[in-house]
Scaffold this motif. Sequence first.
Motif, PDB file in Angstrom:
ATOM      1  N   THR A 219     -86.241  18.666   8.187  1.00 52.65           N
ATOM      2  CA  THR A 219     -86.478  17.257   7.921  1.00 52.65           C
ATOM      3  C   THR A 219     -85.141  16.537   7.818  1.00 52.65           C
ATOM      4  O   THR A 219     -84.083  17.149   8.008  1.00 52.65           O
ATOM      5  CB  THR A 219     -87.329  17.065   6.649  1.00 52.65           C
ATOM      6  OG1 THR A 219     -87.749  15.704   6.560  1.00 52.65           O
ATOM      7  CG2 THR A 219     -86.562  17.458   5.398  1.00 52.65           C
TER       8      THR A 219
ATOM      9  N   MET B 205     -86.164  11.127   4.350  1.00 51.61           N
ATOM     10  CA  MET B 205     -87.567  11.515   4.233  1.00 51.61           C
ATOM     11  C   MET B 205     -87.901  11.936   2.805  1.00 51.61           C
ATOM     12  O   MET B 205     -87.114  12.645   2.158  1.00 51.61           O
ATOM     13  CB  MET B 205     -87.869  12.692   5.173  1.00 51.61           C
ATOM     14  CG  MET B 205     -87.645  12.402   6.640  1.00 51.61           C
ATOM     15  SD  MET B 205     -88.830  11.230   7.321  1.00 51.61           S
ATOM     16  CE  MET B 205     -90.325  12.216   7.309  1.00 51.61           C
TER      17      MET B 205
ATOM     18  N   SER C 250     -92.514  15.020  16.020  1.00 49.28           N
ATOM     19  CA  SER C 250     -91.456  14.100  15.583  1.00 49.28           C
ATOM     20  C   SER C 250     -90.428  14.856  14.760  1.00 49.28           C
ATOM     21  O   SER C 250     -90.761  15.625  13.854  1.00 49.28           O
ATOM     22  CB  SER C 250     -92.063  12.972  14.745  1.00 49.28           C
ATOM     23  OG  SER C 250     -91.048  12.260  14.065  1.00 49.28           O
TER      24      SER C 250
ATOM     25  N   THR D  96     -88.658  13.841  12.480  1.00 51.89           N
ATOM     26  CA  THR D  96     -88.540  13.401  11.095  1.00 51.89           C
ATOM     27  C   THR D  96     -88.953  14.498  10.120  1.00 51.89           C
ATOM     28  O   THR D  96     -88.498  14.518   8.979  1.00 51.89           O
ATOM     29  CB  THR D  96     -89.406  12.154  10.852  1.00 51.89           C
ATOM     30  OG1 THR D  96     -90.747  12.418  11.280  1.00 51.89           O
ATOM     31  CG2 THR D  96     -88.860  10.968  11.640  1.00 51.89           C
TER      32      THR D  96
ATOM     33  N   TYR E 286     -94.074   9.701  11.212  1.00 49.90           N
ATOM     34  CA  TYR E 286     -92.759   9.099  11.440  1.00 49.90           C
ATOM     35  C   TYR E 286     -92.805   7.606  11.142  1.00 49.90           C
ATOM     36  O   TYR E 286     -91.802   6.914  11.237  1.00 49.90           O
ATOM     37  CB  TYR E 286     -92.310   9.314  12.897  1.00 49.90           C
ATOM     38  CG  TYR E 286     -93.396   9.083  13.905  1.00 49.90           C
ATOM     39  CD1 TYR E 286     -93.733   7.800  14.301  1.00 49.90           C
ATOM     40  CD2 TYR E 286     -94.108  10.162  14.424  1.00 49.90           C
ATOM     41  CE1 TYR E 286     -94.742   7.586  15.216  1.00 49.90           C
ATOM     42  CE2 TYR E 286     -95.133   9.951  15.337  1.00 49.90           C
ATOM     43  CZ  TYR E 286     -95.440   8.673  15.730  1.00 49.90           C
ATOM     44  OH  TYR E 286     -96.459   8.460  16.625  1.00 49.90           O
TER      45      TYR E 286
ATOM     46  N   THR F  89     -95.130  13.839   4.377  1.00 53.15           N
ATOM     47  CA  THR F  89     -93.819  13.230   4.614  1.00 53.15           C
ATOM     48  C   THR F  89     -93.930  11.713   4.638  1.00 53.15           C
ATOM     49  O   THR F  89     -94.932  11.153   5.102  1.00 53.15           O
ATOM     50  CB  THR F  89     -93.195  13.704   5.948  1.00 53.15           C
ATOM     51  OG1 THR F  89     -94.019  13.276   7.047  1.00 53.15           O
ATOM     52  CG2 THR F  89     -93.037  15.217   5.982  1.00 53.15           C
TER      53      THR F  89
ATOM     54  N   HIS G 104     -91.402   8.454   5.822  1.00 48.83           N
ATOM     55  CA  HIS G 104     -90.183   8.200   6.593  1.00 48.83           C
ATOM     56  C   HIS G 104     -89.483   6.913   6.153  1.00 48.83           C
ATOM     57  O   HIS G 104     -90.081   6.030   5.557  1.00 48.83           O
ATOM     58  CB  HIS G 104     -90.543   8.120   8.081  1.00 48.83           C
ATOM     59  CG  HIS G 104     -89.356   8.064   8.982  1.00 48.83           C
ATOM     60  ND1 HIS G 104     -89.387   7.465  10.236  1.00 48.83           N
ATOM     61  CD2 HIS G 104     -88.087   8.517   8.835  1.00 48.83           C
ATOM     62  CE1 HIS G 104     -88.204   7.568  10.810  1.00 48.83           C
ATOM     63  NE2 HIS G 104     -87.396   8.194   9.976  1.00 48.83           N
ATOM     64  N   LYS G 105     -88.196   6.860   6.475  1.00 52.70           N
ATOM     65  CA  LYS G 105     -87.340   5.694   6.227  1.00 52.70           C
ATOM     66  C   LYS G 105     -87.308   5.328   4.738  1.00 52.70           C
ATOM     67  O   LYS G 105     -87.541   4.182   4.353  1.00 52.70           O
ATOM     68  CB  LYS G 105     -87.781   4.498   7.085  1.00 52.70           C
ATOM     69  CG  LYS G 105     -87.523   4.719   8.578  1.00 52.70           C
ATOM     70  CD  LYS G 105     -87.727   3.462   9.382  1.00 52.70           C
ATOM     71  CE  LYS G 105     -87.359   3.710  10.847  1.00 52.70           C
ATOM     72  NZ  LYS G 105     -87.561   2.529  11.705  1.00 52.70           N
TER      73      LYS G 105
ATOM     74  N   HIS H 183     -90.056   7.507  18.891  1.00 49.74           N
ATOM     75  CA  HIS H 183     -90.369   7.199  17.508  1.00 49.74           C
ATOM     76  C   HIS H 183     -91.002   5.821  17.409  1.00 49.74           C
ATOM     77  O   HIS H 183     -91.035   5.060  18.360  1.00 49.74           O
ATOM     78  CB  HIS H 183     -89.113   7.269  16.634  1.00 49.74           C
ATOM     79  CG  HIS H 183     -88.579   8.657  16.494  1.00 49.74           C
ATOM     80  ND1 HIS H 183     -89.351   9.716  16.104  1.00 49.74           N
ATOM     81  CD2 HIS H 183     -87.338   9.157  16.712  1.00 49.74           C
ATOM     82  CE1 HIS H 183     -88.610  10.813  16.080  1.00 49.74           C
ATOM     83  NE2 HIS H 183     -87.406  10.504  16.441  1.00 49.74           N
TER      84      HIS H 183
END
Length: 399
Positions: free
Chosen positions: A217, A221, A276, A278, A327, A342, A344-345, A384
């Motif tokens: 990862t 994340m 992905s 991520t 993602y 998960t 993301h960002k 993505h």
Amino acid sequence: MDRLRLLPMDLPAITVNSSGSVKGKTSFVRRLAIGFVILAILGLLYVPAYHSAQSPFLGLGETPSPAEPLGSSHSVASVAQLPGWSYNTSRSLYVYIHPENTTTILSPTNICSLPPYLLIIICSAVGNQEARSAIRSTWGNKYNLDNLYNSTVKVAFLLGQSDNDTLNNLIIEENSQYNDIVQERFFDTYNNLTLKSVMMLKWVTSNCDQAKYLMKTDDDMFVNVPLLLQTLHSRTQAETLLGSLICNARPILDPKNKWYTPKYMYSEKTYPNYLSGTGYVMSMNVASKLYQAALITPLLHLEDVYITGLCAKHAKVRPVNHPGFSYIPRKMDPCVLKNAITTHKVNASNMYVIWVKLNDTSISCSNRIRIDRKPVALSRNGRHAGYYIFKRKTINRCV
């Protein structure tokens, strides 16, 4: 007479023919023209020969030189070459990975002395100390990993090198304090992410091959470790390659795009199905297969396409979708986050926000799963969410 004595005595004879042309002068011009032609040919041969000769000697720890247009080659002159991976740069992983040698600069001691059930490798950049600190204080907290779960979970950060010695020295100090950094000998740049992921596979298969599962990862994340463990415990398959599946993605041919892939690096119309980058999880037997496949698969700079797409295809391992992986940034709704493996960002400050929300026992989700409203189906012409074309009516099903 005095003026005649100043002239060289061995000047070539000049013969004038009936048309008035000068043979000596004509011969000199002809020789000069031939010389220019020979020099031009040698120059044209030199460029590809130079690049081909230097590629195997770029060596471990060096970033391949940014490409320059090869105006002499009609086949690539019209194709913008990828910085770091020009047309003539070697894409053999042997050149960069050195599978027969130990290549780590830093490595955590005793992290796998007791084989973990789950090893999480977080790809981080040298300068991202704040992100690493946030993870160590939240979902990657060592005390929680060691005491709150029934399975052994270990976390380590994977870094390359910086060209800034001060930053490299700070990494040495950070590792001496936390003992959780794997640093390898390559320059940590975006187009070297595939090298980074293959270095991860090399290190894990060499140092932690008794682990049950490996997760890759990134440091932006948030990973819901309890939910991930629950998901893995429920699996009965001998091989696992699990994440957010992307299907029918087409290479981006716009040289100005961050994810540009020139034809000389990948010529097919679509990528194989892949996960992905991520966040994805694999069983250790799959990690070994992917590593061996990478050593015979020409490098593609898009690490998720390369590892979970091209290498998985060569190793005959099928990537599988799981809705807990995404993602796309999720809503900061605790009931959404509780059902997400998960997220993301997530910046450093939001790591703490999510951590507090997930550990707030006063929040009730009414015993029902809450998901993000209006799920989005994707026409995946990219890699993505940042460059996918969103379509709510047309469903792009993975096969």
